[in-house]
Design a protein around this motif. Structure first.
Motif, PDB file in Angstrom:
ATOM      1  N   THR A 157      30.784  -2.334  26.146  1.00 18.96           N
ATOM      2  CA  THR A 157      31.661  -2.453  24.988  1.00 18.96           C
ATOM      3  C   THR A 157      31.499  -3.830  24.365  1.00 18.96           C
ATOM      4  O   THR A 157      31.514  -4.845  25.072  1.00 18.96           O
ATOM      5  CB  THR A 157      33.131  -2.235  25.374  1.00 18.96           C
ATOM      6  OG1 THR A 157      33.277  -0.916  25.925  1.00 18.96           O
ATOM      7  CG2 THR A 157      34.050  -2.373  24.160  1.00 18.96           C
ATOM      8  N   GLU A 204      34.097  -1.882  20.572  1.00 17.79           N
ATOM      9  CA  GLU A 204      33.391  -0.624  20.334  1.00 17.79           C
ATOM     10  C   GLU A 204      32.417  -0.325  21.477  1.00 17.79           C
ATOM     11  O   GLU A 204      31.666  -1.202  21.902  1.00 17.79           O
ATOM     12  CB  GLU A 204      32.621  -0.665  19.007  1.00 17.79           C
ATOM     13  CG  GLU A 204      33.502  -0.820  17.775  1.00 17.79           C
ATOM     14  CD  GLU A 204      34.356   0.405  17.503  1.00 17.79           C
ATOM     15  OE1 GLU A 204      33.968   1.507  17.961  1.00 17.79           O
ATOM     16  OE2 GLU A 204      35.397   0.264  16.841  1.00 17.79           O
ATOM     17  N   GLY A 246      30.550  -2.297  16.587  1.00 22.83           N
ATOM     18  CA  GLY A 246      31.540  -3.366  16.485  1.00 22.83           C
ATOM     19  C   GLY A 246      31.049  -4.542  15.666  1.00 22.83           C
ATOM     20  O   GLY A 246      31.846  -5.337  15.157  1.00 22.83           O
TER      21      GLY A 246
END
Length: 427
Positions: free
Chosen positions: A84, A88, A318
């Motif tokens: 992550t 995200e 992200g």
């Protein structure tokens, strides 16, 4: 929609600048070449250095978007999480899909500009039909009441701030017309340069107009608050919810996917030509200027950019927002440099033959310089409504420092001062 109109009003004078310089000087390499010829090699390096950053940013941004679209059709792709980043999750199937798209599009560009153009034309033609399908879904299945309120007025001045913030992000999506200047040396010998100037402006007007129609159709589908809670691809999910079927959303997803891939194709073509010309002039090692013996394409540069794009993909979705902002700033720097170059060219070569003349002459170049300069400094100076975030400032500073070191220890010793425009003026 107001923000789009404002952005178009800002970008159109810049488009006039591109149209006149490209059609009259016909210099290969794009913005940095015009800047170096008119303002000097240091300014040319600064322009090209940040423009390269813009292309290196937009390629992974596009590649990241591809698996997100595929996952709507094949939800099982959202499996095998790896890690992550910025909140995200990055999935293995997403990485593999992005890699496949990068390799495929790079191979098409490796085979030659004509093959790339053929793919671009076909995909764009199909994409227009899917665009019509979306408009039918938005306007036919939607309701005008969903578009209310037309202005956000929860606090004083909030709607003005919203428009300003939207302009800052829309800039990233209004580029593309600048691609023409980088591939001018590969154009057909019989091309009408007057029409080329018109096309440059046309891409801005048509593109901005399509965006406005999309926003209108989107706002009809459902209220903004409801759509904003529908996760990734909220617009597609809203279309599915209102139509009660997946057929129309699937058609739209296919069109968006084509739009994403053609964006990658176009910017890989333009970016590789930019790097090739940058290296050919001595700003980068000559390795990046080498061309394939058979296909006459910058093969080393193409595959290097593909590798960097793949590394960017590893950061996941992200990283999309910081990439959009940095990309916008990079292209703004190039626009500002081109506007200043247009002023200088008008001063040095007042009698230069211009197949396409921008209306207003040098005044239009001053207007383009003002618009792009004000926006650029508003994004760079902390504390303004559209100033960069901490991540963007770090990225900007790192790229600037690397560029300064590279220029000091390599570029300034390999590039001689350019005076071509002054020589042309003297003759």
């Amino acid at each position: 929609m107001i923000a789009l109109l404002v952005t178009m009003a800002i970008v159109i004078p810049i488009g006039y600048v591109y149209a006149e310089l490209t059609s009259s000087l016909k210099l290969a390499g794009g913005e940095f070449t015009y800047t170096a010829q008119s303002l000097g090699k240091t300014a040319g390096f600064l322009c090209g250095w940040f423009l390269i950053l813009g292309y290196l940013i937009i390629l992974p941004w596009v590649a990241i978007s591809v698996p997100i679209l595929f996952a709507y059709v094949f939800p099982f792709l959202n499996q095998i999480p790896l890690y992550t980043i910025i909140g995200e999750t990055v999935y293995l199937p997403h990485i593999l899909l992005s890699l496949a798209m990068i390799v495929g599009m790079t191979y098409i560009n490796y085979k030659g500009a004509k093959l790339s153009a053929r793919f671009q034309n076909t995909a764009t033609f199909v994409m227009l039909f899917t665009f019509i399908a979306f408009l039918v879904g938005g306007f036919f299945f939607g309701d005008v009441q969903n578009a209310t309120p037309l202005m956000q007025t929860n606090s004083e001045g909030s709607w003005i701030t919203g428009i300003v913030l939207a302009v800052a992000s829309i800039l990233f999506f209004m580029n593309g017309f600048d691609t023409i200047s980088k591939t001018i040396d590969e154009a057909d010998q019989g091309i009408n340069y007057k029409n080329l100037g018109k096309v440059t402006l046309g891409t801005i007007i048509v593109g901005g107009g399509l965006y406005i129609i999309i926003v209108a159709a989107s706002s009809f589908l459902m209220p903004a608050e409801q759509m904003g809670s529908m996760g990734s691809l909220p617009l597609i999910h809203a279309l599915e919810y209102q139509t009660g079927s997946k057929l129309l959303p699937l058609i739209v997803v296919f069109g968006v996917l084509l739009g994403v891939i053609t964006t990658f194709n176009g910017f890989l073509l333009a970016g590789s030509r930019l790097v090739r010309s940058f290296a050919a002039e001595g700003y980068l090692p000559k390795f990046f200027a080498k061309q394939h013996r058979r296909y006459k394409t910058p093969s080393y540069t193409l595959w290097t950019m593909a590798a960097i794009a793949f590394v960017g993909v590893l950061f996941g979705s992200g990283a999309l927002l910081p990439l959009v902002i940095m990309g916008g700033i990079s292209f703004l720097i190039a626009w500002f440099c081109m506007a200043l170059s247009a002023v200088r060219v008008r001063q040095i070569l007042p009698s230069l033959a211009k197949p396409y003349k921008m209306p207003g002459g040098i005044t239009m170049a001053y207007i383009a310089s003002l618009f792009s300069g004000v926006l650029l400094f508003a994004m760079l100076i902390p504390g303004t409504p559209i100033s960069m975030g901490s991540v963007e400032y770090i990225l900007f500073a790192v790229w600037l420092i690397i560029g300064a070191l590279f220029y000091i220890f390599y570029t300034r010793n390999n590039v001689t001062q350019l005076h071509s425009l002054k020589k042309r003026s003297a003759s």
